[in-house]
Design a protein around this motif. Structure first.
Motif, short mmCIF file in Angstrom:
data_model
loop_
_atom_site.label_atom_id
_atom_site.label_comp_id
_atom_site.label_asym_id
_atom_site.label_seq_id
_atom_site.Cartn_x
_atom_site.Cartn_y
_atom_site.Cartn_z
N GLY A 135 0.81 -1.21 0.00
CA GLY A 135 0.00 0.00 0.00
C GLY A 135 0.84 1.26 0.00
N LYS A 136 1.93 1.26 0.77
CA LYS A 136 2.84 2.41 0.79
C LYS A 136 3.43 2.69 -0.59
CE LYS A 136 6.10 2.73 3.77
NZ LYS A 136 7.19 2.41 4.72
N HIS A 137 3.56 1.65 -1.39
CA HIS A 137 4.14 1.79 -2.72
C HIS A 137 3.07 1.85 -3.82
CE1 HIS A 137 8.42 1.36 -1.67
NE2 HIS A 137 7.93 0.72 -0.62
N ALA A 138 1.83 2.10 -3.41
CA ALA A 138 0.69 2.30 -4.32
C ALA A 138 0.26 1.04 -5.08
CB ALA A 138 0.95 3.45 -5.29
N PHE A 139 0.57 -0.13 -4.53
CA PHE A 139 0.06 -1.37 -5.09
C PHE A 139 -1.26 -1.69 -4.40
CE2 PHE A 139 4.39 -1.72 -6.46
CZ PHE A 139 4.35 -2.52 -7.60
N ILE A 140 -2.27 -2.04 -5.17
CA ILE A 140 -3.61 -2.28 -4.65
C ILE A 140 -3.93 -3.76 -4.75
CG2 ILE A 140 -6.06 -1.73 -4.94
CD1 ILE A 140 -4.27 0.69 -4.18
N ARG A 141 -4.38 -4.34 -3.61
CA ARG A 141 -4.83 -5.74 -3.63
C ARG A 141 -6.33 -5.79 -3.88
NH1 ARG A 141 -6.05 -9.91 0.58
NH2 ARG A 141 -5.33 -8.51 2.19
N ALA A 142 -7.08 -4.88 -3.30
CA ALA A 142 -8.53 -4.81 -3.46
C ALA A 142 -9.14 -6.20 -3.32
CB ALA A 142 -8.90 -4.15 -4.78
N GLY A 143 -9.98 -6.60 -4.27
CA GLY A 143 -10.64 -7.90 -4.19
C GLY A 143 -9.89 -9.00 -4.90
N GLN A 144 -8.63 -8.75 -5.21
CA GLN A 144 -7.87 -9.72 -5.99
C GLN A 144 -7.13 -10.69 -5.08
OE1 GLN A 144 -5.76 -8.02 -9.32
NE2 GLN A 144 -6.85 -6.12 -8.96
N TRP A 145 -7.88 -11.59 -4.50
CA TRP A 145 -7.30 -12.60 -3.63
C TRP A 145 -8.28 -13.74 -3.51
CZ3 TRP A 145 -10.01 -13.97 0.69
CH2 TRP A 145 -11.03 -13.10 1.08
N ASP A 146 -7.79 -14.84 -3.06
CA ASP A 146 -8.65 -15.92 -2.60
C ASP A 146 -7.99 -16.46 -1.34
OD1 ASP A 146 -6.63 -17.72 -3.39
OD2 ASP A 146 -7.65 -18.26 -5.24
N TYR A 147 -8.34 -17.62 -0.89
CA TYR A 147 -7.80 -18.13 0.37
C TYR A 147 -6.31 -18.46 0.29
CZ TYR A 147 -12.65 -18.33 1.70
OH TYR A 147 -13.93 -17.98 1.98
N GLU A 148 -5.81 -18.69 -0.92
CA GLU A 148 -4.43 -19.14 -1.07
C GLU A 148 -3.55 -18.21 -1.89
OE1 GLU A 148 -5.14 -22.89 -2.89
OE2 GLU A 148 -5.73 -23.85 -1.02
N ARG A 149 -4.12 -17.19 -2.56
CA ARG A 149 -3.33 -16.35 -3.47
C ARG A 149 -3.66 -14.88 -3.26
NH1 ARG A 149 -5.23 -20.35 -7.71
NH2 ARG A 149 -6.99 -18.97 -7.62
N VAL A 150 -2.67 -14.03 -3.59
CA VAL A 150 -2.88 -12.58 -3.59
C VAL A 150 -2.33 -12.01 -4.89
CG1 VAL A 150 -2.82 -12.26 -1.08
CG2 VAL A 150 -0.69 -12.16 -2.37
N THR A 151 -2.92 -10.90 -5.31
CA THR A 151 -2.46 -10.17 -6.49
C THR A 151 -2.51 -8.69 -6.17
OG1 THR A 151 -3.30 -11.88 -7.99
CG2 THR A 151 -2.90 -9.71 -8.94
N TYR A 152 -1.39 -8.02 -6.40
CA TYR A 152 -1.29 -6.57 -6.20
C TYR A 152 -1.01 -5.92 -7.54
CZ TYR A 152 -0.51 -7.92 -1.31
OH TYR A 152 -0.62 -8.45 -0.05
N ASP A 153 -1.72 -4.83 -7.83
CA ASP A 153 -1.53 -4.11 -9.08
C ASP A 153 -1.13 -2.66 -8.83
OD1 ASP A 153 -2.07 -6.12 -10.97
OD2 ASP A 153 -4.23 -5.83 -10.76
N TYR A 154 -0.26 -2.17 -9.69
CA TYR A 154 0.17 -0.78 -9.69
C TYR A 154 -0.16 -0.23 -11.07
CZ TYR A 154 3.35 3.24 -9.28
OH TYR A 154 3.89 4.49 -9.23
N LYS A 155 -1.00 0.77 -11.12
CA LYS A 155 -1.45 1.33 -12.40
C LYS A 155 -0.49 2.42 -12.86
CE LYS A 155 -5.46 3.65 -14.42
NZ LYS A 155 -6.81 4.14 -14.13
N ILE A 156 -0.03 2.30 -14.10
CA ILE A 156 0.83 3.30 -14.71
C ILE A 156 0.07 3.93 -15.87
CG2 ILE A 156 3.01 3.75 -15.89
CD1 ILE A 156 4.16 1.29 -14.55
N GLY A 157 -0.18 5.21 -15.76
CA GLY A 157 -0.89 5.92 -16.83
C GLY A 157 -0.06 5.98 -18.11
N SER A 158 -0.73 6.23 -19.21
CA SER A 158 -0.07 6.27 -20.51
C SER A 158 -0.71 7.35 -21.38
CB SER A 158 -0.20 4.90 -21.18
OG SER A 158 0.18 4.97 -22.53
N ASN A 159 0.07 7.92 -22.24
CA ASN A 159 -0.46 8.88 -23.21
C ASN A 159 -1.10 8.18 -24.41
OD1 ASN A 159 0.40 11.05 -21.68
ND2 ASN A 159 2.39 11.15 -22.71
N GLU A 160 -0.95 6.87 -24.48
CA GLU A 160 -1.54 6.11 -25.58
C GLU A 160 -3.06 6.03 -25.40
OE1 GLU A 160 0.61 2.37 -26.54
OE2 GLU A 160 1.92 3.01 -24.90
#
Length: 122
Positions: free
Chosen positions: A23-48
């Motif tokens: 969280g300190k590094h702006a990675f979000i777990r939100a609802g991306q987990w189950d009992y055995e796994r976690v996923t953290y995402d960091y969004k990088i904006g783009s001019n595309e």
């Protein structure tokens, strides 16, 4: 695209401090987990147009449950992905990532890795 050799893969850490550091590094777990796994995402904006990039850090529980917040997590190799609206995120090696974006992602992950490694000394 795998972002290897940054000291994150195979790091083992308790879930609570992991959530805090991510969280300190702006990675979000939100609802991306189950009992055995976690996923953290960091969004990088783009001019595309209609393109957003994500750094994804995944892990799995060696013991405990993510739901009970008592899991010990082993992290996997971080990924750099390209989200195509409305189709989804592609992480394949055949994707073309701008070099400055790859370098930016590596710097973000290096900072994260340094803090994760500091937990080992506690």
């Amino acid at each position: 695209m795998k972002l290897e050799n940054l000291g994150i893969e195979d790091t083992v850490v308790d879930l609570k401090p992991l959530d805090h550091i991510m969280g300190k590094h702006a990675f979000i777990r939100a609802g991306q987990w189950d009992y055995e796994r976690v996923t953290y995402d960091y969004k990088i904006g783009s001019n595309e147009t209609n393109v957003t990039y994500y750094i994804r850090v995944q892990g799995y529980a060696l013991e405990g449950d993510v739901d009970r917040k008592d899991a010990v997590i082993k992290l996997l190799t971080p990924l750099l992905g390209k989200h195509y609206y409305p189709h989804g995120i592609e992480y394949g090696e055949e994707e073309n990532f701008p070099e400055n974006l790859v370098e930016r992602a590596r710097k973000i992950l290096q900072s994260l890795s340094e803090e994760l490694q500091s937990l080992k000394g506690e």
